[in-house]
Design a protein around this motif. Structure first.
Motif, PDB file in Angstrom:
ATOM      1  N   ARG A  99      -8.361   7.329   1.842  1.00 14.85           N
ATOM      2  CA  ARG A  99      -9.475   6.369   1.811  1.00 14.85           C
ATOM      3  C   ARG A  99      -9.946   6.139   0.378  1.00 14.85           C
ATOM      4  N   ASP A 100     -10.043   7.205  -0.388  1.00 13.90           N
ATOM      5  CA  ASP A 100     -10.466   7.079  -1.778  1.00 13.90           C
ATOM      6  C   ASP A 100      -9.432   6.306  -2.597  1.00 13.90           C
ATOM      7  N   ALA A 101      -8.151   6.610  -2.382  1.00 16.77           N
ATOM      8  CA  ALA A 101      -7.089   5.912  -3.120  1.00 16.77           C
ATOM      9  C   ALA A 101      -7.061   4.428  -2.768  1.00 16.77           C
ATOM     10  N   PHE A 102      -7.224   4.098  -1.497  1.00 16.53           N
ATOM     11  CA  PHE A 102      -7.243   2.693  -1.091  1.00 16.53           C
ATOM     12  C   PHE A 102      -8.431   1.972  -1.720  1.00 16.53           C
ATOM     13  N   LYS A 103      -9.581   2.603  -1.698  1.00 14.55           N
ATOM     14  CA  LYS A 103     -10.778   1.983  -2.268  1.00 14.55           C
ATOM     15  C   LYS A 103     -10.573   1.653  -3.744  1.00 14.55           C
ATOM     16  N   LYS A 104      -9.996   2.594  -4.492  1.00 12.90           N
ATOM     17  CA  LYS A 104      -9.772   2.374  -5.920  1.00 12.90           C
ATOM     18  C   LYS A 104      -8.690   1.327  -6.171  1.00 12.90           C
ATOM     19  N   ALA A 105      -7.809   1.123  -5.187  1.00 14.06           N
ATOM     20  CA  ALA A 105      -6.755   0.111  -5.313  1.00 14.06           C
ATOM     21  C   ALA A 105      -7.203  -1.261  -4.811  1.00 14.06           C
ATOM     22  N   GLY A 106      -8.438  -1.355  -4.346  1.00 17.53           N
ATOM     23  CA  GLY A 106      -8.939  -2.621  -3.827  1.00 17.53           C
ATOM     24  C   GLY A 106      -8.434  -2.944  -2.442  1.00 17.53           C
ATOM     25  N   LEU A 107      -8.080  -1.907  -1.677  1.00 21.52           N
ATOM     26  CA  LEU A 107      -7.529  -2.084  -0.334  1.00 21.52           C
ATOM     27  C   LEU A 107      -8.502  -1.542   0.706  1.00 21.52           C
ATOM     28  N   VAL A 108      -8.614  -2.259   1.815  1.00 18.68           N
ATOM     29  CA  VAL A 108      -9.517  -1.870   2.891  1.00 18.68           C
ATOM     30  C   VAL A 108      -8.696  -1.580   4.143  1.00 18.68           C
ATOM     31  N   ILE A 109      -8.941  -0.434   4.775  1.00 19.63           N
ATOM     32  CA  ILE A 109      -8.233  -0.089   6.006  1.00 19.63           C
ATOM     33  C   ILE A 109      -8.739  -0.966   7.146  1.00 19.63           C
ATOM     34  N   GLU A 110      -7.804  -1.643   7.823  1.00 23.77           N
ATOM     35  CA  GLU A 110      -8.164  -2.488   8.961  1.00 23.77           C
ATOM     36  C   GLU A 110      -7.771  -1.877  10.302  1.00 23.77           C
ATOM     37  N   LYS A 111      -6.695  -1.101  10.291  1.00 21.61           N
ATOM     38  CA  LYS A 111      -6.234  -0.521  11.553  1.00 21.61           C
ATOM     39  C   LYS A 111      -5.501   0.779  11.275  1.00 21.61           C
ATOM     40  N   ILE A 112      -5.724   1.764  12.139  1.00 21.30           N
ATOM     41  CA  ILE A 112      -5.019   3.046  12.059  1.00 21.30           C
ATOM     42  C   ILE A 112      -4.307   3.284  13.381  1.00 21.30           C
ATOM     43  N   SER A 113      -3.038   3.628  13.314  1.00 22.60           N
ATOM     44  CA  SER A 113      -2.293   4.002  14.515  1.00 22.60           C
ATOM     45  C   SER A 113      -1.449   5.222  14.189  1.00 22.60           C
ATOM     46  N   PHE A 114      -0.836   5.789  15.224  1.00 23.32           N
ATOM     47  CA  PHE A 114      -0.113   7.044  15.058  1.00 23.32           C
ATOM     48  C   PHE A 114       1.262   6.955  15.706  1.00 23.32           C
ATOM     49  N   ASP A 115       2.192   7.665  15.089  1.00 26.01           N
ATOM     50  CA  ASP A 115       3.497   7.879  15.696  1.00 26.01           C
ATOM     51  C   ASP A 115       3.379   9.072  16.636  1.00 26.01           C
ATOM     52  N   ARG A 116       4.210   9.092  17.660  1.00 24.62           N
ATOM     53  CA  ARG A 116       4.178  10.224  18.591  1.00 24.62           C
ATOM     54  C   ARG A 116       4.522  11.514  17.862  1.00 24.62           C
ATOM     55  N   ARG A 121      -0.957   6.269  -7.829  1.00 22.35           N
ATOM     56  CA  ARG A 121      -0.467   5.235  -8.747  1.00 22.35           C
ATOM     57  C   ARG A 121       0.285   4.148  -7.985  1.00 22.35           C
ATOM     58  N   VAL A 122       1.098   4.542  -7.021  1.00 19.08           N
ATOM     59  CA  VAL A 122       1.859   3.573  -6.247  1.00 19.08           C
ATOM     60  C   VAL A 122       0.928   2.727  -5.381  1.00 19.08           C
ATOM     61  N   LEU A 123      -0.065   3.352  -4.770  1.00 19.35           N
ATOM     62  CA  LEU A 123      -1.013   2.583  -3.968  1.00 19.35           C
ATOM     63  C   LEU A 123      -1.777   1.591  -4.838  1.00 19.35           C
ATOM     64  N   SER A 124      -2.103   1.990  -6.058  1.00 14.83           N
ATOM     65  CA  SER A 124      -2.756   1.070  -6.987  1.00 14.83           C
ATOM     66  C   SER A 124      -1.845  -0.103  -7.339  1.00 14.83           C
ATOM     67  N   GLU A 125      -0.556   0.180  -7.518  1.00  9.79           N
ATOM     68  CA  GLU A 125       0.403  -0.881  -7.831  1.00  9.79           C
ATOM     69  C   GLU A 125       0.581  -1.835  -6.639  1.00  9.79           C
ATOM     70  N   ILE A 126       0.575  -1.284  -5.432  1.00  9.47           N
ATOM     71  CA  ILE A 126       0.654  -2.149  -4.252  1.00  9.47           C
ATOM     72  C   ILE A 126      -0.553  -3.072  -4.216  1.00  9.47           C
ATOM     73  N   GLY A 127      -1.735  -2.530  -4.511  1.00 10.05           N
ATOM     74  CA  GLY A 127      -2.918  -3.369  -4.572  1.00 10.05           C
ATOM     75  C   GLY A 127      -2.811  -4.452  -5.634  1.00 10.05           C
ATOM     76  N   ARG A 128      -2.184  -4.128  -6.736  1.00  7.90           N
ATOM     77  CA  ARG A 128      -2.039  -5.119  -7.818  1.00  7.90           C
ATOM     78  C   ARG A 128      -1.134  -6.278  -7.428  1.00  7.90           C
ATOM     79  N   VAL A 129       0.026  -5.983  -6.818  1.00  9.43           N
ATOM     80  CA  VAL A 129       1.014  -7.041  -6.565  1.00  9.43           C
ATOM     81  C   VAL A 129       0.697  -7.863  -5.316  1.00  9.43           C
ATOM     82  N   LEU A 130      -0.189  -7.360  -4.454  1.00  8.72           N
ATOM     83  CA  LEU A 130      -0.581  -8.143  -3.287  1.00  8.72           C
ATOM     84  C   LEU A 130      -1.512  -9.278  -3.693  1.00  8.72           C
ATOM     85  N   LYS A 131      -1.370 -10.405  -3.017  1.00  5.59           N
ATOM     86  CA  LYS A 131      -2.325 -11.491  -3.195  1.00  5.59           C
ATOM     87  C   LYS A 131      -3.659 -11.096  -2.567  1.00  5.59           C
ATOM     88  N   PRO A 132      -4.760 -11.647  -3.030  1.00 10.57           N
ATOM     89  CA  PRO A 132      -6.030 -11.408  -2.338  1.00 10.57           C
ATOM     90  C   PRO A 132      -5.911 -11.788  -0.861  1.00 10.57           C
TER      91      PRO A 132
END
Length: 222
Positions: free
Chosen positions: A177-194, A118-129
């Motif tokens: 990945r599924d949650a981002f897709k449904k929120a209209g968000l596309v992964i551009e970069k993945i990184s990791f903390d030590r 739900r939060v990821l969907s809300e982030i997708g909503r409030v972001l500009k295209p």
């Protein structure tokens, strides 16, 4: 950089040393704009970005800073220059118009929620295209996580009987990945903390084999 107007920071835990620099380095290289810190906690990271200059920073959380029962808050009560909103991220919509922000951050938050989708969907909503978000959460695909799960049936950092505000919802890459897709968000970069092994006091490389947290840079589709 702000100098004379930079507000002081309250106490910051280990996440500040490990993840915050990765987030702020991203914002050092992008145009200024409106930004929301979803699940801002004490507002430390939002304050760091505000102190870089040029960003209009909003912050929201279930417990606004004055309500944190922490002695260290005596050194600085809330970052009043931030635009605070109080809400329950599991129940409430973000109190902002759709397509309002250029940027959003949600750092070590979604694993604390019963309904992170739900939060990821809300982030997708409030972001500009075309807007960008940085999401961080414990990484479940590392070798230490897999070994721990094999022997215990649960993930590191997710206690069997979680206290208040503990990690309660582990998220796999497939789930995100599924949650981002449904929120209209596309992964551009993945990184990791030590990663690290506390019982050996051993620091591990920041990669998909050993990383402790995963950071995802996502963009809202135009």
């Amino acid at each position: 950089m702000r100098t004379d107007t930079t507000p002081k920071q309250p106490y910051e835990g280990p996440v500040a040393f490990r993840i915050y620099p990765k987030v702020t380095s991203f914002f050092a290289e992008v145009p200024n704009g409106k930004l929301v810190d979803v699940g801002a906690g004490l507002g430390n990271l939002a304050n760091r970005i505000y102190s870089m200059g040029g960003f209009d920073v909003y912050a929201c959380d279930a417990r606004m800073p004055p309500e944190h029962n922490r002695v260290d808050l005596k050194v600085v009560l809330p970052h009043s220059h931030l635009k605070w909103s109080k809400l329950d991220l599991d129940k409430d919509a973000l109190p902002y118009a759709s397509n309002f922000f250029e940027y959003a951050i949600c750092i070590d938050v979604i694993e604390h929620l019963e309904n992170p989708r739900r939060v990821l969907s809300e982030i997708g909503r409030v972001l500009k295209p075309g807007g960008m978000a940085i999401i961080a959460t414990p990484y479940l695909g590392s070798l230490p996580q897999r070994i721990y799960y094999f022997f215990t049936g649960r993930f590191l950092h997710f206690p069997e009987f979680p206290p208040l505000y503990a990690h309660i919802t582990p998220l796999t890459m497939t789930t995100m990945r599924d949650a981002f897709k449904k929120a209209g968000l596309v992964i551009e970069k993945i990184s990791f903390d030590r990663g690290w092994l506390p019982f050996l006091r051993l620091t591990l490389p920041a990669n998909s084999l050993w990383g402790d947290s995963i950071l995802l840079k996502v963009r809202k589709q135009k």
